[in-house]
Each structure stands twice: as C-alpha cells, then as structure tokens.
Design an enzyme around this catalytic site. Structure first.
Site, PDB file in Angstrom:
ATOM      1  N   GLY A 114      49.715  -6.659  75.435  1.00 46.60           N
ATOM      2  CA  GLY A 114      49.430  -7.215  76.859  1.00 46.60           C
ATOM      3  C   GLY A 114      48.216  -8.000  76.577  1.00 46.60           C
ATOM      4  O   GLY A 114      47.192  -7.195  76.688  1.00 46.60           O
ATOM      5  N   ALA A 115      48.245  -9.209  76.370  1.00 47.91           N
ATOM      6  CA  ALA A 115      46.777 -10.026  75.893  1.00 47.91           C
ATOM      7  C   ALA A 115      46.639 -10.971  77.195  1.00 47.91           C
ATOM      8  O   ALA A 115      46.481 -11.983  76.859  1.00 47.91           O
ATOM      9  CB  ALA A 115      46.814 -10.607  74.649  1.00 47.91           C
ATOM     10  N   SER A 139      42.612  -7.498  92.166  1.00 55.43           N
ATOM     11  CA  SER A 139      43.694  -8.150  91.429  1.00 55.43           C
ATOM     12  C   SER A 139      45.151  -8.038  92.170  1.00 55.43           C
ATOM     13  O   SER A 139      45.765  -8.897  92.175  1.00 55.43           O
ATOM     14  CB  SER A 139      43.976  -7.289  90.114  1.00 55.43           C
ATOM     15  OG  SER A 139      44.131  -6.023  90.480  1.00 55.43           O
ATOM     16  N   ASN A 163      44.510   0.480  84.661  1.00 60.91           N
ATOM     17  CA  ASN A 163      44.512   1.243  86.154  1.00 60.91           C
ATOM     18  C   ASN A 163      45.548   2.208  86.219  1.00 60.91           C
ATOM     19  O   ASN A 163      46.735   1.979  85.958  1.00 60.91           O
ATOM     20  CB  ASN A 163      44.214   0.210  86.964  1.00 60.91           C
ATOM     21  CG  ASN A 163      42.716  -0.377  87.097  1.00 60.91           C
ATOM     22  OD1 ASN A 163      41.780   0.198  86.619  1.00 60.91           O
ATOM     23  ND2 ASN A 163      42.650  -1.479  87.439  1.00 60.91           N
ATOM     24  N   LYS A 212      38.716   6.038  89.608  1.00 58.82           N
ATOM     25  CA  LYS A 212      39.011   4.467  89.856  1.00 58.82           C
ATOM     26  C   LYS A 212      40.374   4.355  90.715  1.00 58.82           C
ATOM     27  O   LYS A 212      40.300   3.357  91.305  1.00 58.82           O
ATOM     28  CB  LYS A 212      38.971   4.052  88.377  1.00 58.82           C
ATOM     29  CG  LYS A 212      39.002   2.474  88.549  1.00 58.82           C
ATOM     30  CD  LYS A 212      38.643   1.751  87.305  1.00 58.82           C
ATOM     31  CE  LYS A 212      38.628   0.395  87.439  1.00 58.82           C
ATOM     32  NZ  LYS A 212      39.025  -0.514  86.659  1.00 58.82           N
ATOM     33  N   ALA A 230      37.505  -8.483  83.895  1.00 56.99           N
ATOM     34  CA  ALA A 230      37.943  -9.754  82.999  1.00 56.99           C
ATOM     35  C   ALA A 230      38.768 -10.633  83.844  1.00 56.99           C
ATOM     36  O   ALA A 230      39.461 -10.111  84.707  1.00 56.99           O
ATOM     37  CB  ALA A 230      38.578  -9.281  81.993  1.00 56.99           C
ATOM     38  N   LYS A 251      50.256  -4.924  82.671  1.00 54.66           N
ATOM     39  CA  LYS A 251      50.206  -4.398  83.904  1.00 54.66           C
ATOM     40  C   LYS A 251      51.044  -3.115  83.865  1.00 54.66           C
ATOM     41  O   LYS A 251      51.949  -2.919  83.150  1.00 54.66           O
ATOM     42  CB  LYS A 251      50.669  -5.169  84.866  1.00 54.66           C
ATOM     43  CG  LYS A 251      49.766  -6.530  85.273  1.00 54.66           C
ATOM     44  CD  LYS A 251      48.797  -6.138  86.184  1.00 54.66           C
ATOM     45  CE  LYS A 251      47.551  -7.023  86.477  1.00 54.66           C
ATOM     46  NZ  LYS A 251      48.211  -8.248  87.275  1.00 54.66           N
TER      47      LYS A 251
HETATM   48  P1  NAD Z   1      46.935  -9.484  82.971  1.00 54.54           P
HETATM   49  O1  NAD Z   1      48.208  -9.832  83.886  1.00 54.54           O
HETATM   50  O2  NAD Z   1      45.830 -10.476  82.903  1.00 54.54           O
HETATM   51  O3  NAD Z   1      47.602  -9.323  81.575  1.00 54.54           O
HETATM   52  C1  NAD Z   1      48.790  -8.412  81.396  1.00 54.54           C
HETATM   53  C2  NAD Z   1      49.524  -9.152  80.280  1.00 54.54           C
HETATM   54  O4  NAD Z   1      50.560  -8.334  79.748  1.00 54.54           O
HETATM   55  C3  NAD Z   1      49.941 -10.668  80.590  1.00 54.54           C
HETATM   56  O5  NAD Z   1      49.452 -11.683  79.464  1.00 54.54           O
HETATM   57  C4  NAD Z   1      51.507 -10.548  80.175  1.00 54.54           C
HETATM   58  O6  NAD Z   1      51.966 -11.757  79.749  1.00 54.54           O
HETATM   59  C5  NAD Z   1      51.494  -9.355  79.373  1.00 54.54           C
HETATM   60  N1  NAD Z   1      53.070  -8.516  79.356  1.00 54.54           N
HETATM   61  C6  NAD Z   1      53.869  -8.720  80.582  1.00 54.54           C
HETATM   62  N2  NAD Z   1      54.720  -8.092  80.099  1.00 54.54           N
HETATM   63  C7  NAD Z   1      54.875  -7.999  78.805  1.00 54.54           C
HETATM   64  C8  NAD Z   1      55.653  -7.742  77.615  1.00 54.54           C
HETATM   65  N3  NAD Z   1      56.835  -6.797  77.910  1.00 54.54           N
HETATM   66  N4  NAD Z   1      55.278  -7.544  76.201  1.00 54.54           N
HETATM   67  C9  NAD Z   1      53.956  -7.885  75.864  1.00 54.54           C
HETATM   68  N5  NAD Z   1      53.091  -8.328  77.093  1.00 54.54           N
HETATM   69  C10 NAD Z   1      53.532  -8.486  78.234  1.00 54.54           C
HETATM   70  O7  NAD Z   1      46.463  -8.204  83.457  1.00 54.54           O
HETATM   71  P2  NAD Z   1      44.823  -7.681  83.399  1.00 54.54           P
HETATM   72  O8  NAD Z   1      44.014  -8.046  84.320  1.00 54.54           O
HETATM   73  O9  NAD Z   1      44.448  -7.895  81.978  1.00 54.54           O
HETATM   74  O10 NAD Z   1      45.139  -6.158  83.419  1.00 54.54           O
HETATM   75  C11 NAD Z   1      45.722  -5.137  82.577  1.00 54.54           C
HETATM   76  C12 NAD Z   1      45.586  -3.712  83.001  1.00 54.54           C
HETATM   77  O11 NAD Z   1      44.160  -3.387  82.957  1.00 54.54           O
HETATM   78  C13 NAD Z   1      46.113  -3.640  84.556  1.00 54.54           C
HETATM   79  O12 NAD Z   1      46.509  -2.110  84.457  1.00 54.54           O
HETATM   80  C14 NAD Z   1      44.745  -3.582  85.208  1.00 54.54           C
HETATM   81  O13 NAD Z   1      45.099  -2.794  86.278  1.00 54.54           O
HETATM   82  C15 NAD Z   1      43.653  -2.978  84.278  1.00 54.54           C
HETATM   83  N6  NAD Z   1      42.400  -3.287  84.273  1.00 54.54           N
HETATM   84  C16 NAD Z   1      42.240  -4.941  84.935  1.00 54.54           C
HETATM   85  C17 NAD Z   1      40.815  -5.080  84.934  1.00 54.54           C
HETATM   86  C18 NAD Z   1      40.386  -6.666  85.297  1.00 54.54           C
HETATM   87  O14 NAD Z   1      39.270  -7.048  85.522  1.00 54.54           O
HETATM   88  N7  NAD Z   1      41.254  -7.358  84.910  1.00 54.54           N
HETATM   89  C19 NAD Z   1      39.835  -4.173  84.862  1.00 54.54           C
HETATM   90  C20 NAD Z   1      40.035  -2.919  84.662  1.00 54.54           C
HETATM   91  C21 NAD Z   1      41.273  -2.581  84.228  1.00 54.54           C
END
Ligand code: NAD
Length: 307
Positions: free
Chosen positions: A7-8, A257, A104, A186, A130, A78
């Site tokens: 999940g990048a 988000s 999260n 959180k 991010a 996610k």
């Molecule tokens: P995002 O949507 O930017 O990234 C999620 C990635 O997962 C996407 O690139 C998507 O293509 C990929 N994905 C979906 N299905 C997949 C699969 N089957 N195989 C491989 N990859 C797959 O989300 P994010 O903002 O990076 O958040 C990720 C996690 O971190 C969430 O749980 C979020 O709540 C948590 N988080 C986010 C932040 C933030 O500031 N963005 C901060 C802390 C925690």
C-alpha cells in the site's frame, strides 16, 4: 534492511522514500499502476520540510508480482484493503518476515494475524502526516512520531530492528509497551473529527463555528474513553481533548482523510474507527450513542461511494 511497503499511497510512499534515502532496499507494492510506472520512470518526487527531491532507488511491483519475502513488511493500505492486499501478496510473507501496521483504527493486528503468526506482527501508531497530490508525488510537512510494539507485547529482535530502521530514516520511532493507549487515543481523535467532517463536509476549523460542533467532538472523545477503559486500556482523555482543541484552533483548513474520501467518491475507514469502537462497546456492555449514530450516518454516505 530489506523492506517492502504494502500500500504505497501517501503514507507508504513517504515511508518508502525516506527509508530508501536512508540506504535500505525498499520495494513499494501497490495496485496503482500509474503511480508505480511514474516512480519507475522518473523516481518518487518527495517534498518534506527538508526540501523537494527525487528518490530513484525504489523498486515497485503489484502484489501478485512480488516474489521475494522482505525482513520487514509495512502495511499501509487503507484498513478495508488489508486482507485483499495480504492475500494477493502472499509471496511477501516469508518465514522470517515481520509485519508492521501503522494504519489508523482498531483491528489491524487481528486482520494481519490471519495471515502471519502473531509473534511476527507489530502494532503501531504514527502521527506523521502525508499527502499524495499525484502519481509519484508525496509531501509531508511538520513533525511526527511512531510508537510500536509486537502484538504479543514482547520486545523481539525484529521489533528493535524495525525501530532502528525507522529511526535511521528520521521517523522518530520508539518501542512502546503502551502502544495500545496511543492507538486508542488516536482512534478517539479520528472518531470525533473525521466522522463529523465526513458527514458535514466541514473543515476541522469549521467544526467550531457553532458551540454544538466542539461539544459533539468532546462527547465522542468521552465515549471512546469510556469504551477504552472498559476494554482495559489506559486512556488519557485530557490529552486527547487538548489535541482535539488544538486541531480545531490551529488546523482550521484541514480536510481529514475521511472527508477527502467522501469528496472523491471513495469508501471511508469508518468501520475500523467508529465501527470498531461500537463493536468494543457492545462487547463490554457500555454505550457509545454519538459514536454509533455517526457510524450509521457515515455508512449511508459510504453506500453511495463508487469505489
Ligand atoms: P492512501 O489511499 O494514500 O494509500 C493507500 C494505498 O493502498 C493506495 O496507493 C492504494 O492503491 C493501495 N492499495 C489498495 N488496495 C491495495 C491492494 N489490494 N494491494 C496493494 N495496495 C493496495 O492512504 P494513506 O493516506 O497512505 O493511508 C494509509 C493508512 O495510514 C490508513 O490506514 C490511514 O488511516 C493511515 N494514516 C494516514 C495518514 C495520512 O496523513 N495520510 C497519517 C497516519 C495514518
């Protein structure tokens, strides 16, 4: 260290980019072909307070194309995509692979532990932010921290190795036996701000435009505190209330988000946040009426989402 990020997106690319800059061998595993192709072609465009640069030492593949098991796998899908991702990326789960979730919400360890023995699953919480404005682009401003611990509470060698690797990338990480408190605190913050913003389409600051907005956020924090205490978790309610008030006053224009997901027609992480709190409340025989009402309302919004 050999590290894969499953999940990048925003967070996975930020962590992957910083870990690669620190000299680790990093593979980004995602289903977003446009993002992976752009990284392979032009590198990852990474912007932090240290400046804008391009990270080119990154490998990338789709989950089903992964062949080698890394020493550390960081899950950053996610929450509702964790299981599909782990199922299709089975080759990443070697005998010695340790898996870390910094997602999260609640239930992340349980989802991962269906695929990997619990002794090799680490629970964590991060406050790093991010954003991913486009393919192969990620930005993060301000500071953050990471708290993590093995799911069985033991300070295994792989926990120390993960902490060292994350610190080598400047990610400010500690092994913390009280990680569950950090995770629940959180969750309370997110249950209050994310679900309210998702429903009302208010920015964080707009929640304090009327007194009822702030009152409702604090009611939800109090409910989550009650559920956490009933579940045996040490929970510092005053600390969360301070954080919520700080966000209302200082992160006025921020769109959490969950609101960004609603606006983009994507499903939200409501089940891992309000949903998991309500489930824990039922299991412990306590009530969380505001959290539960918001859960039902966000489910209605989610039902309209196309992806
Ligand atoms: P995002 O949507 O930017 O990234 C999620 C990635 O997962 C996407 O690139 C998507 O293509 C990929 N994905 C979906 N299905 C997949 C699969 N089957 N195989 C491989 N990859 C797959 O989300 P994010 O903002 O990076 O958040 C990720 C996690 O971190 C969430 O749980 C979020 O709540 C948590 N988080 C986010 C932040 C933030 O500031 N963005 C901060 C802390 C925690």
């Amino acid at each position: 260290m050999d590290i894969a990020i499953l999940g990048a997106g925003a967070m996975g690319s930020l962590f992957g980019g910083l870990l690669a800059e620190a000299g680790h061998r990093v593979t980004l595993v995602d289903i977003d072909d446009a993002h992976l192709d752009a990284i392979r072609r032009d590198g990852l465009h990474l912007t932090t307070d240290a400046g804008a640069r391009v990270v080119s030492a990154l490998h990338g593949c789709r989950p089903e194309q992964a062949t080698a098991a890394p020493e550390l796998l960081i899950v950053f899908t996610k929450t509702m995509h964790t299981e599909t991702a782990l199922t299709s990326a089975r080759a990443l789960l070697g005998e010695h692979t340790a898996v870390l979730s910094l997602q999260n919400g609640l239930g992340n360890v349980e989802r991962i532990a269906r695929h990997v023995p619990r002794e090799r699953v680490m629970a964590g919480m991060t406050t790093w932010p991010a954003d991913k404005p486009g393919a192969a682009q990620v930005s993060s401003h301000g500071s953050g921290e990471i708290r993590l611990m093995n799911a069985d509470g033991e300070l295994h060698a792989h926990v120390r190795r993960a902490v060292d690797a994350l610190n080598s990338a400047g990610l400010n990480c500690v092994a913390d036996p009280n990680v569950w408190s950090a995770i629940w605190e959180k969750v309370a913050f997110n249950a209050a701000l994310n679900s309210l913003c998702a429903l009302t389409q208010c920015t964080v600051g707009e929640l304090s435009n009327v007194p009822d907005g702030e009152a409702l956020t604090l009611k939800i924090v109090a409910e989550v505190a009650t559920v956490a205490h009933a579940s045996g978790i040490a929970f510092d309610e005053a600390h969360v209330v301070d954080n919520v008030r700080f966000a209302l006053a200082n992160h006025r224009a921020h769109r959490p988000s969950m609101l960004q997901d609603v606006l983009a027609g994507r499903k939200t992480e409501i089940e891992a946040i309000n949903g998991a709190v309500v489930e824990a409340a039922r299991a412990e025989g306590v009530s969380a009426p505001c959290t539960e009402t918001l859960l039902h309302l966000v489910r209605l919004v989610d039902a309209r989402a196309s992806r």
